[in-house]
Write a protein that holds these residues in place. Structure first.
Motif, PDB file in Angstrom:
ATOM      1  N   UNK A   1      -0.030   7.319  -0.753  1.00 53.86           N
ATOM      2  CA  UNK A   1      -0.164   5.878  -0.534  1.00 53.86           C
ATOM      3  C   UNK A   1       1.036   5.263   0.151  1.00 53.86           C
ATOM      4  N   UNK A   7       8.980  -2.742  -7.446  1.00 53.23           N
ATOM      5  CA  UNK A   7      10.019  -3.625  -6.934  1.00 53.23           C
ATOM      6  C   UNK A   7      11.050  -3.910  -7.999  1.00 53.23           C
ATOM      7  N   UNK A  28      10.986 -10.358  -9.907  1.00 53.10           N
ATOM      8  CA  UNK A  28      10.782 -11.423  -8.923  1.00 53.10           C
ATOM      9  C   UNK A  28      12.106 -12.051  -8.503  1.00 53.10           C
TER      10      UNK A  28
ATOM     11  N   UNK B 368       1.701 -11.659  -2.991  1.00 48.87           N
ATOM     12  CA  UNK B 368       2.743 -11.691  -4.023  1.00 48.87           C
ATOM     13  C   UNK B 368       2.697 -10.452  -4.912  1.00 48.87           C
ATOM     14  N   UNK B 369       1.504 -10.053  -5.305  1.00 47.60           N
ATOM     15  CA  UNK B 369       1.382  -8.912  -6.231  1.00 47.60           C
ATOM     16  C   UNK B 369       1.316  -7.567  -5.504  1.00 47.60           C
ATOM     17  N   UNK B 371      -0.655  -4.235  -3.740  1.00 53.96           N
ATOM     18  CA  UNK B 371      -1.617  -3.312  -4.349  1.00 53.96           C
ATOM     19  C   UNK B 371      -1.179  -2.820  -5.736  1.00 53.96           C
ATOM     20  N   UNK B 372       0.093  -2.557  -5.885  1.00 53.62           N
ATOM     21  CA  UNK B 372       0.544  -2.034  -7.178  1.00 53.62           C
ATOM     22  C   UNK B 372       0.456  -3.104  -8.261  1.00 53.62           C
ATOM     23  N   UNK B 376      -1.791  -3.050 -11.647  1.00 54.76           N
ATOM     24  CA  UNK B 376      -1.216  -3.268 -12.985  1.00 54.76           C
ATOM     25  C   UNK B 376      -2.022  -4.304 -13.757  1.00 54.76           C
ATOM     26  N   UNK B 383      -7.806  -2.207 -20.039  1.00 57.49           N
ATOM     27  CA  UNK B 383      -7.410  -1.626 -21.323  1.00 57.49           C
ATOM     28  C   UNK B 383      -7.570  -2.606 -22.480  1.00 57.49           C
ATOM     29  N   UNK B 384      -7.294  -3.857 -22.252  1.00 60.68           N
ATOM     30  CA  UNK B 384      -7.538  -4.845 -23.313  1.00 60.68           C
ATOM     31  C   UNK B 384      -9.021  -4.808 -23.695  1.00 60.68           C
ATOM     32  N   UNK B 479      -5.613   2.810 -24.974  1.00 58.25           N
ATOM     33  CA  UNK B 479      -6.635   3.801 -24.612  1.00 58.25           C
ATOM     34  C   UNK B 479      -6.078   4.860 -23.655  1.00 58.25           C
ATOM     35  N   UNK B 492      -9.836   5.465  -2.729  1.00 59.30           N
ATOM     36  CA  UNK B 492      -9.246   5.055  -1.446  1.00 59.30           C
ATOM     37  C   UNK B 492      -8.144   4.039  -1.678  1.00 59.30           C
ATOM     38  N   UNK B 493      -7.236   3.997  -0.728  1.00 64.09           N
ATOM     39  CA  UNK B 493      -6.138   3.036  -0.874  1.00 64.09           C
ATOM     40  C   UNK B 493      -6.574   1.660  -0.393  1.00 64.09           C
ATOM     41  N   UNK B 494      -5.791   0.680  -0.734  1.00 63.35           N
ATOM     42  CA  UNK B 494      -6.154  -0.686  -0.341  1.00 63.35           C
ATOM     43  C   UNK B 494      -4.889  -1.503  -0.151  1.00 63.35           C
ATOM     44  N   UNK B 496      -2.836  -1.861   2.274  1.00 66.52           N
ATOM     45  CA  UNK B 496      -1.663  -1.146   2.771  1.00 66.52           C
ATOM     46  C   UNK B 496      -0.998  -1.875   3.944  1.00 66.52           C
ATOM     47  N   UNK B 501       2.954  -5.808   1.179  1.00 61.76           N
ATOM     48  CA  UNK B 501       3.930  -4.880   0.605  1.00 61.76           C
ATOM     49  C   UNK B 501       5.358  -5.287   0.912  1.00 61.76           C
ATOM     50  N   UNK B 502       5.579  -6.576   0.975  1.00 62.09           N
ATOM     51  CA  UNK B 502       6.833  -7.070   1.488  1.00 62.09           C
ATOM     52  C   UNK B 502       7.360  -8.262   0.689  1.00 62.09           C
ATOM     53  N   UNK B 504       7.435  -9.590  -2.288  1.00 60.66           N
ATOM     54  CA  UNK B 504       7.214  -9.499  -3.728  1.00 60.66           C
ATOM     55  C   UNK B 504       8.302 -10.146  -4.561  1.00 60.66           C
TER      56      UNK B 504
END
Ligand SMILES: Cc1ncc(COP(=O)(O)O)c(C=O)c1O
Ligand SMILES: Cc1ncc(COP(=O)(O)O)c(C=O)c1O
Ligand SMILES: O=C([O-])O
Lengths: 983, 983
Positions: A1, A7, A28, B368-369, B371-372, B376, B383-384, B479, B492-494, B496, B501-502, B504
C-alpha cells in the motif's frame, strides 16, 4: 500500500486497545509522522530518538521519564476534552452581574465573534514586526488607537496595554520619572477601583513611589504632601459611579509640576466631556465593554493615551503611518525603540506582548457601531441606570451619588432590608450579583446586556427587600433628563473618521474583516519560525470552549462558589505547570511573560525582605538576555548587573562568579533563560545556579524556551527557584497578532507564601505580595486553552512535542549549516529547539543586511525568523514540533535559494543596490509596473516565483518595503481623516 | 457632525422606546442606509418609497400591509433570537442514538467544523460556474468525487446528490431509461431502508415504473417479472445489518439487460469488497458519517457513482480537470450540458442545487483521516458492534444477522424482556434510542461517536431487560476475528491519492482548508449579483445555533417528543411561510428548489387523481422558465406544453389561452415564475392564472423570485395554488458553494391533504403523497437559519428587504441603461428585483460574447451575474437588499468601464482577438510574464487595475480562462495521482 501508515510520534502504534479513543491529539499536534522522524534522525546520524535527545540535552540536567508522563498527566482525546469542558463549564453559574468595577457583560457582535475571535486568520499571526505582511492588523490597531484618541480627546494612544490596573501603574511611573527626583508622592483618589490600587501598591514599591490614597481634592490641600507630588490618579466616572469635574484639580496638579492620570471608561466618554478637554495628561482604561467577553477577568485590551509632549515616553507599542518604497501609504510599528531591547534596565516599563487581538475586537466593535451606535448604547445604559435609581429610591433606598453614568451606590442601612448582606442573599437567590462594598453599601452597574426583563428581576430583589410590591415594566417611565450635569456633558464630536462611519451593515463589516485578514500572514499560511516565540499549532479543540458563554460570560469578582468549573481548570493547570517545571506552587495572575518576570522578581524581593535581607537588590543578568529581563528587574526595584557571555552564547561562569561574590551581600537574584537565547542548552547551568545560591541569591528562570525542556529537564532541576512560562508560546495560546498572553509563574516551596494576592481573592496570605494584574487569575479565560492543550497531549504527548521540537530544529540546522554560519552547536554538533545563524559575512561582502534576507523570505511566502536578536547580525529560527518535514524543507529550500541569490550579488552578477534582496519584498503591485518602471536586472518571474511550489501556493505581501526613516520623521498614529481619504 | 446618523430603512427612527433592543437585525441586514435610500429614490425620480413601489409592483396584485407586518411576525433582536434558540435547543433531547438507517452521530473534526462549516469563506460562495474564481472548492469537490470513486471502486462519481433516497431514485430512473421501453419493473430488495423505498414509490409513479419489493434473489427467480426488469436496488450492508454477496445476482441482472443499483455506506467500504468489484452499475449512498452533523436529517451530501459507460447519463454536477489558456491544470464544472437547461422536459432528473458544502466537509474528513485513519474508525465501529452482539447473545438475545459491519438486528421475543416495546422503554429511560422495527425486533447500529461508557450503558439496558447482571468494561473482550466473511472483505487499496495522505496534522489541514478558500470569491469579498439566485447576507446570528449540539446532533427518526424544539421551529417557520405566501399549509421536506417543484407538481397530480381526474397530465410552461421546471414536470408524470413569451419577457396570454383551452380536459397545471425569469412583474399574472383555473388546471408558482414579493404581493394573490420557495435564496440560507438548499412548498387549503408524508412521521394522511426526500423535514437543521432570519427581520424588516431589493435593482438599471441595452422595463420604466441586459450588440459589432464580459468582471473583483440565462445573449443582475449603494456603484462603475473597454475594441483601437475582454481574467501569474510573453496591446496596469479602488482591494482569479473544449474532450474527474503529481 502506498499511503503512509501512521502519523506522529505518539501514534506509532495502533490504538492501545479497542476502548482507546481515536481522536487523540498528539498525532494531530505534532507535525512530522513516523517516516519523517526516521528520516530526520538518520539525516542527523542517530539510530533512535533517545540517542538524539541524549546528545542534545546535557545528561546532568535530565529528569526521570516519570516526571512527566501519561500517569501524571493522563491524555484525553479531543472529544473527551470537550465533554470535560462542558461539564466544568456547567459548574460556572451564569448569574447576571451588576458588579461593574470595570468589567461588564459585553455584547459581542456575532460577525466579530466568529470572524475575528474565532478566526485563525486573526488569532494565529505574530506581533506585526514584519509590516509588509501585516497591513491588515496594523490598520485595525490604528483604528484602535484612533478610537481611543478620539473618545478620550488625547493626542496619541498606543496599541493596547495588558489591563487597566497595569496601565494606571504605567501612568504613575510616567508621572514619577517625568517629575524631579524629589517628587515621590503619588496621590490616588479613593474613587479608584481597588484592584487598580492594589497593582499600584505593588508597582510603587519597586520604584520607591509613595502612594497616598484618599479624596484627592483634600489631599492636594495637604501642605505636607504638596511639594512631593509627582502626579495623581483619578477615576472618571469613579468606581462608585460618581463623576466629578477635575478641571481645576488638573490645573492645580500641573502647577505643582505633576501629571494627571485619569482612568476612564470609553462608553461613558460618548456622553462625558473627555479627559483631554479638561486637562488629563495620561488617560487609561479598559476597552472590554466594546465587545470583548468578560472571560472571568480577561483577556481584553486596556488603553493608554497621552498628550503630545509625553508621546515619546509611552510604554507599549505604537502603530504609525508611513509609506513604502513605492511611495504608497503603509502602516508599521513605530517607536519600537521605546521597547526594552534598547533601554534595558533603564526602561521603566517591561510590556512586550500586549492585547492585539482584543484591541482589534474592540476597534471592530467601534467600526461596527460607529459614533451613533455607540451613543445609542450609552444612552440605553445611562437611562436604565436612571430608571433603576428612581425606582429603588421610590422604594426607600438611598443613593450615594446623584451624578452618574452607569453606576449607583446605594445605602441600604435604615431600610426594611436592614443590611447589604440581606440584599446580596436575595440577589443571589435570584441569580443576580451586585457589588459588595460594605455592610450598608451596595454597588449596581449597568451595561449593554441588561434587558428589560433583567431590570425588572433586579428591581424585584430590591422591592422584596423593601417589602413593597414589585414593579412591572409598564410602571417604568423613560427619564427625561440626564444624570450628567451639563458642564460635564460631551459636546465635541468623536469617531468621525470614515472607517467608523461605513461598515455598519453586516455584509460590509464581514468584508472589511476578511479584507484586512487577507493581508496578514498567519499560521494558516505557513510556518512562522520566530525564534524565542514558539509559534506552534493553536488547535481548534482548545479554542472552542473559550467562546462558550459558560467561560466567556463570567465577571472576575463573582463569589468563588459560582466558578467551580473555572477553579478546577485553574487548579489542574497550576498542578500540571508545577509538575512540568518541578516547582511547588503557581500563580496564573500575570498576563504576559514580562508580567511574569516582574511578579517572580517581586516574589524574590519579598522573600529576602521577609528574612530581613531587604538590602539584597542586585540582580545579575547575562548580556544576552531578552530586554524584558533587565526592565522587569528595574521595575521590581533591583539593580541590574550585567554578566558576560561567550561568543557561543554560553554564560561566562568566571564573570558570574566574580560578580556574585562581589555583590555577595546585596545579591538578590540571577535571571537566566534556558535554553539560552542563543538556543543553547548550557551544560553549566547548575553550576551557575549554585554560585548564586552560594552567595545568597535566588535564581529566576525565564521560561520562554520551556518548549525545549518538557519531561527532559525542568527549571527546578536546572537550579531555578522561580520561573515564568509563556502560555502563549509553550502552551499553545494563540499569539493573536501581538497578544493576548499569559505569563504564570511557578515557584519552589520556600517562595510559595509570597505569590501575588488580589483584592478579589477570599484571603490574602500574610506574606503575599500585592496584585500584579487587575484580575485575580489574569487573563483567566484563555487559561482554558493551555489546560486543554496539556490535557489533550497528556504527559507523553508533551514530552514527545519537546523531542520533536528539538529534532525539527536540529534537522534545519543540519540543512542550513552548509550554506550559512551556524552560530552555535554543542560538543555533539547539536542545537536546542532553535538555531541562530549569523549573516554578518553578507554585510561585509555585499552590504546585505539581516533585513534584506528577511524581506526576501516574505517573497517565498514565509514569515521571517526573529531578526537581529539576540545578536544584531543574526536570525534566530524556531520551527516547533507542529511543522512537518515537508514544511521544514520548504523553508530550508527558500533559505538556500536566497543564499544563491546572495551569491550572485557577492560575485557581482547582480548589482549591490538593485537586486532581489534589496528590493524585497515584491508585492503584486510591483509585478504590474510597466516595463520601463520595472527597471530591475531580474525578471518578474524570478522575483515572484524563485521556487516551483510558489506557483501553486504563494502569499503576497501587500506593500513594498516600508520606509522606516520616513515614518520616524512623521509620527502619525491615527486613521486617515475624511479629508485625507478624499484628497 | 459628519458621521452618518442612521443606517437602514428599519432604523430611520431611534429605538421606539428605552426598552426596545438595540441589536436589531434589519439595520444590519439591509445594506443601504437612509441617506443612500433617499439618494437612490431621487436618482429614480421618486419622492417616497411608496411612490417607487407603487410604480414597480402592479397595483392589482398588491396585498394589504397587514399581511406581513410586525404584528403578524414580531421582530426579535439578535440576542433575543439566540436566547430563544437556546431555549428551543434545550427542548431537543440529546439521546444517544443507535437507530442507524443511514444516519449517525458524526464526529466532526474541529478544524473542519470551524474552518469549513462555520467559515463564510466556504459557505457563502455560489455554485462554481465561474471556475477561475472557484478553484478552491472545485479542487475539494474533485476530492469528494475521488473519494467516492475510490471507496466504491467505480469509474466516475458526481459532486453530490441531495440524499441517499433521491440518489437511489435517480439510479432507478437511470435503469429505467437505459432499458428498453418495455422493461418497467424495478426490483427493490427488502433490505433497503424504508425512507428510500418511500421515495422510490413517489418517484416511480411519475415515470410509470413498477416497483416490486421483496427478497431480490427470490424475485429474480419469478418468471412473471423477469422479462420486465430494468434494474434492481440492493443495499450493502442492508438496513438490518446483513451483508450479502451480490456477485451472481449482478450477473443475472445484467443478463436480463438491467442495471444493478447499490446503496452503500462509505465507511463500511473500507472493509467490504467494493460494489465496483462485484458488478454494480450505479452506487449511491450518503456521506454524512464522514464528519457531517446529523442535524435531524440533513443537510449532508449523498453520492452517485457509475461505471464508465453510464457517465454521460449521470444526474447532477460533475467536476472535471481541464487546463487554462496558459496551459496550466485547472478545475471546472464538466458536463453541465446534462443539466436541465438544455434537456428541459426530456431531462430525467431535475437536480440543480446539490450539497457542495457538505460534500466538501466529507471530502475534508477523508483528507484529514486518510485511508489508515478511516480504517481505524471502521475497525472500531465494527468491533464495538461485535462486542455488543457477543454480549447480548450471552444475555440470551438472538441476533438475526451473523454477518454485519455496524448493525445487528435482535429478536427479543422469548427473552426475559418479552417484547421490543419494553426494551425501547428501558432504553429511552436511559437516554438511548434504538431502532424500532416491530414488536419483537430491534435494530442497533454503531458509529464513531460511541464511547466505551456509552457501550456499557447500552449493554446495561439489555442486561436489565434480560434480568442478568450488568457488565463492566473489563468484562468485554476484543474480538479476534471479523464478522465479515473473507469473500466479502476488501483487498484493494483506496484513497492512495496524495491529497488523502498528506494533510493529517491539524496545522497542515488548516493550511489546506485556508489555501483552497483563498482561491474562491464569496460574499466575504464582494457582491455576487447572480440573477435568480438572491445572494444576500447569510448572517452570523442565524448561523450560530446551527452547530450547537442541540441542533446538530439529532437523529432524524427519533420520537417526536425528543424534538420539541425542532418541532416548534418547524411549525413557526411553516406558519410564517404560509403568511408570506398567502397559503394555508407547508411542507419543509423538499431539500432543494427543484425538489420543491417536483413535490408541488406531485401534489397537484394527486389532487386531480383524488377527484377522478387522473387524466389531467398537461403542464403548461413558458419557454422562459428555468430548466428545472419542465424537468420536474416530466418527473411528476406530466406532459410539458410550452407557452410562448413576448420578447420583453411577458407571457403571451393569447398563446396561453389557446393552449389551455386546447388541453382543457388534460390540463393539470401551469408553472410560472413570478416575477418572471426576465425580472418582470407581469401585470397579467392574475389573468393568466384565471385562464388556467377556468380550464380545470392548478397553478404552480416557482418562488425563486419571492424576494421581490414579500408583503407587497404574494403567490396566492397572484393566483397560484402551490409555490416552492428557495430558502437558500429568499430566506438567507448560505449557498454553500453549490448547496445545501431547502425548497419547501406552500399550498392552498384544497391541496393541504396531499402534502408529502414520510415513514418516520407518526401518521400518514389518507391523501398524502409518499415521501419526496429521505428525512421527514428534509435538511432540517438549516431551517433554523431561515427561521432565525424571519424572526430577526420581523414582518416589517421582511417587507423593507423586498422594497430595498427592488430599489437596488432599479437603481442599477438606471445607472446601466445609458450604457447597455436593458431588455425589459414596465410602463413606468421599472424592473423588478433583477435586471436583464442584452449584450447581443457586442457580438455583432466585435465578436464579444457574454462570457468575455463575465470574465472581465472577474478582473474587477466581482462575481459575474447569471450569464446567458434566460436569454443566451443576456446577463441577469440581482443585487439583493444587502448591498449598499457604494457596492452597487462599484459594480456599475466596473460594468461601465468594461463598456468603454468594449468600445475600444469595436472602434478598432484594440484588436478583436487580443484584448482586455478576450484575455480576461488576468491572474497574477500572467502579470509576471516576461515582456516578450506578455505580448498584449495594453499594459499590465490596465489589465489589473482598470479602476482606482482595485489598488486597495482586489480579488485575483487564480487561473486564466479555462479551456472548456479541452475539458470536454478529456473528461477526467478525479484527483491527480502520485505519478501525475511527480511527473
Ligand atoms: C526570552 C523571553 N523572555 C521574555 C519574553 C517576554 O514575554 P512577553 O512578550 O509575553 O511579555 C519573551 C518574549 O518574546 C522572550 O522571548
Ligand atoms: C427560477 C428558478 N427555479 C428553480 C430553481 C431551482 O432551485 P434549486 O437550485 O434549489 O433546485 C432555480 C435555481 O436557481 C431558479 O432560479
Ligand atoms: O442554478 C441555476 O441554474 O440558476
Amino acid at each position: 500500500r502506498s499511503p503512509r501508515t501512521v502519523r506522529g510520534l505518539a501514534s506509532i502504534k495502533p490504538p492501545s486497545s479497542l476502548f482507546a479513543p481515536l481522536d487523540t491529539f498528539p498525532e494531530r499536534h505534532i507535525g512530522p509522522d513516523d517516516a519523517e522522524v526516521s528520516k530526520m534522525l538518520s539525516a542527523l546520524g542517530y539510530e533512535s530518538m533517545d540517542a538524539f535527545v541524549g546528545a542534545t540535552v546535557p545528561p546532568k540536567i535530565r529528569v526521570p521519564a516519570a516526571s512527566v508522563d501519561n500517569t501524571s498527566i493522563p491524555a484525553v482525546s479531543e472529544s473527551q476534552l470537550h465533554a470535560r469542558a462542558r461539564e466544568l463549564g456547567g459548574q460556572n453559574k451564569l448569574f447576571k452581574s451588576y458588579i461593574g468595577m470595570g468589567y461588564h457583560s459585553a455584547v459581542v457582535p456575532p460577525v466579530i465573534l466568529r470572524n475575528v475571535m474565532e478566526n485563525p486568520a486573526w488569532y494565529t499571526p505574530y506581533t506585526p514586526y514584519q509590516p509588509e505582511i501585516a497591513q491588515g492588523r496594523l490598520e485595525s490597531l490604528i483604528n484602535f488607537q484612533t478610537m481611543v484618541m478620539s473618545l478620550t480627546s488625547m493626542d496619541i494612544a498606543n496599541a493596547s496595554m495588558l489591563d487597566e490596573a497595569t496601565a494606571a501603574a504605567e501612568g504613575m511611573v510616567m508621572a514619577f520619572v517625568s517629575a524631579s527626583s524629589k517628587k515621590k508622592t503619588f496621590l490616588v483618589d479613593s474613587g479608584v477601583s481597588p484592584q487598580t490600587l492594589a497593582v499600584l501598591h505593588t508597582r510603587a514599591k519597586g520604584f520607591g513611589i509613595n502612594v497616598v490614597t484618599g479624596n484627592v481634592f483634600a489631599l492636594l490641600e495637604d501642605e505636607t504632601l504638596r511639594s512631593g507630588i509627582c502626579g495623581v490618579l483619578i477615576q472618571y466616572p469613579d468606581v462608585n459611579g460618581t463623576i466629578k469635574d477635575f478641571t481645576s484639580l488638573s490645573k492645580k496638579v500641573h502647577s505643582l509640576g505633576g501629571l494627571v492620570i485619569c482612568a476612564t471608561d470609553l462608553l461613558a466618554l460618548t456622553k462625558l466631556k473627555p479627559p483631554g478637554e479638561w486637562g488629563a495628561d495620561v488617560v487609561v482604561g479598559n476597552s472590554a465593554r466594546f465587545g470583548v467577553p468578560a472571560g472571568y477577568g480577561g483577556p481584553h485590551a486596556a488603553f493608554f493615551a497621552v498628550t503630545d509632549r509625553l508621546k515619546r515616553k509611552m510604554p507599549g507599542r505604537l502603530i504609525g503611518r508611513s509609506r513604502d518604497t513605492q511611495g504608497k501609504p503603509a502602516y508599521r510599528l513605530s517607536l519600537q525603540t521605546r521597547e526594552q531591547h534598547i533601554r534595558r534596565e533603564k526602561a521603566t516599563s517591561n510590556i512586550c506582548t500586549s492585547q492585539a487581538l482584543l484591541a482589534n475586537m474592540a476597534a471592530m466593535y467601534a467600526v461596527y457601531h460607529g459614533p451613533v451606535g455607540l451613543l445609542r448604547i450609552a444612552d440605553k445604559v445611562h437611562k436604565f441606570t436612571q430608571v433603576f435609581k428612581t425606582s429603588v429610591e421610590a422604594m426607600g433606598y438611598k443613593s450615594e451619588n446623584q451624578v452618574f453614568f452607569d453606576t449607583v451606590t446605594l445605602d441600604v442601612s435604615g431600610t426594611a432590608v436592614g443590611n447589604a448582606h440581606n440584599v446580596h442573599a436575595a440577589a443571589e437567590a435570584a441569580g443576580i450579583n451586585l457589588r459588595h462594598i460594605d455592610e450598608s453599601h451596595i454597588g449596581v452597574t449597568f451595561d449593554e446586556s441588561v434587558s428589560p426583563a433583567d431590570l425588572v428581576a433586579l428591581l424585584d430583589v430590591f422591592a422584596s427587600g423593601a417589602k413593597v410590591s414589585t414593579v412591572s415594566l409598564s410602571d417604568l417611565a423613560e427619564p427625561k433628563t440626564s444624570a450628567i450635569p451639563e458642564s460635564l456633558q460631551r459636546t465635541s464630536e468623536y469617531l468621525s473618521h470614515p472607517v467608523f462611519n461605513k461598515h455598519h451593515s453586516e455584509t460590509e463589516m464581514l468584508r472589511y474583516i476578511h479584507h484586512l485578514a487577507s493581508k496578514d500572514l498567519g499560521l494558516v499560511h505557513a510556518m512562522i519560525p520566530l525564534g524565542s516565540c514558539t509559534m506552534k499549532l493553536n488547535s481548534t479543540s482548545s479554542m472552542i470552549p473559550l467562546t462558550w458563554p459558560e467561560f466567556s460570560n463570567v465577571h472576575p469578582f463573582v463569589p468563588y462558589d459560582q466558578v467551580k468549573g473555572y477553579r478546577t481548570i485553574i487548579k489542574e493547570l497550576e498542578d500540571d505547570l508545577c509538575r512540568i517545571t518541578g516547582f511547588a506552587a503557581a500563580s496564573l495572575q500575570p498576563n504576559s511573560g514580562a508580567a511574569g518576570e516582574y511578579a517572580g522578581l517581586s516574589v524574590i524581593k519579598a522573600y529576602h525582605e521577609s528574612r530581613g535581607e531587604g538590602q539584597r537588590e542586585v540582580c545579575l543578568i547575562p548580556l544576552s538576555a531578552h530586554g524584558t529581563n533587565p526592565a522587569s528587574a528595574a521595575m521590581a526595584g533591583l539593580k541590574v548587573v550585567a554578566v558576560k557571555v561567550h561568543s557561543d552564547g554560553n554564560l561566562d561562569l568566571e564573570d558570574l562568579k566574580t560578580k556574585a561574590e562581589k555583590h555577595k551581600d546585596q545579591l538578590a537574584a540571577f535571571m537566566i533563560t534556558y535554553p539560552s537565547t542563543f538556543g543553547v542548552f548550557e551544560a553549566g547551568v547548575q553550576a551557575a545556579c549554585k554560585i548564586i545560591h552560594d552567595n545568597g541569591g535566588q535564581v529566576y528562570l525565564d521560561g520562554a524556551n520551556l518548549n525545549a525542556q518538557i519531561g527532559l529537564t525542568n527549571p527546578a532541576t536546572c537550579g531555578g527557584d522561580v520561573c515564568h512560562m509563556n502560555l502563549h508560546k509553550t502552551f499553545a495560546i494563540p499569539h493573536g497578532g501581538g497578544g493576548p498572553g499569559v505569563g504564570p509563574i511557578c515557584v519552589a516551596e520556600h517562595l510559595a507564601p509570597f505569590l501575588p494576592s488580589h483584592p478579589a481573592m477570599p484571603e490574602k496570605g500574610e506574606l503575599s505580595i500585592d496584585a500584579v494584574s487587575a484580575a485575580p487569575f489574569g487573563s483567566a479565560s484563555i487559561n482554558v486553552i493551555s489546560w486543554a492543550y496539556i490535557k489533550m497531549l497528556g504527559g507523553q504527548g508533551l514530552v514527545d512535542s519537546s523531542k520533536i521540537a528539538l529534532l525539527n530544529a536540529n534537522y534545519m540546522a543540519s540543512r542550513l549549516a552548509p550554506h550559512y554560519t551556524l552560530r552555535y552547536k554543542n560538543e555533539n554538533g547539536r542545537v536546542a529547539h532553535e538555531l541562530l545563524i549569523d549573516l554578518a559575512e553578507f554585510d561585509k561582502a555585499a552590504g546585505l543586511k539581516v533585513t534584506d534576507f528577511a524581506k526576501r523570505l516574505q517573497d517565498y511566502g514565509f514569515h521571517p525568523p526573529t531578526c537581529s536578536w539576540p545578536i544584531a547580525t543574526c536570525m534566530l529560527i524556531e520551527p516547533t514540533e507542529s511543522e512537518t518535514l515537508e514544511e521544514l524543507d520548504r523553508f530550508c529550500d527558500a533559505m538556500i535559494q536566497i543564499r544563491h541569490e546572495a551569491e550572485d550579488i557577492i560575485t557581482g552578477k547582480q548589482p549591490k543596490d538593485n537586486n532581489l534582496l534589496k528590493n524585497a519584498p515584491h508585492p503584486v503591485s510591483v509585478m504590474t509596473l510597466s516595463d520601463s518602471e520595472w527597471n530591475r536586472p531580474y525578471s518578474r518571474q524570478t522575483a515572484a516565483y524563485p521556487l516551483p511550489w510558489l506557483h501553486e501556493k504563494k502569499f503576497w505581501p501587500t506593500v513594498s518595503r516600508i520606509d522606516d526613516a520616513y515614518g520616524d520623521l512623521n509620527l502619525i498614529c491615527d486613521c486617515p481623516s475624511v479629508e485625507e481619504m478624499t484628497s
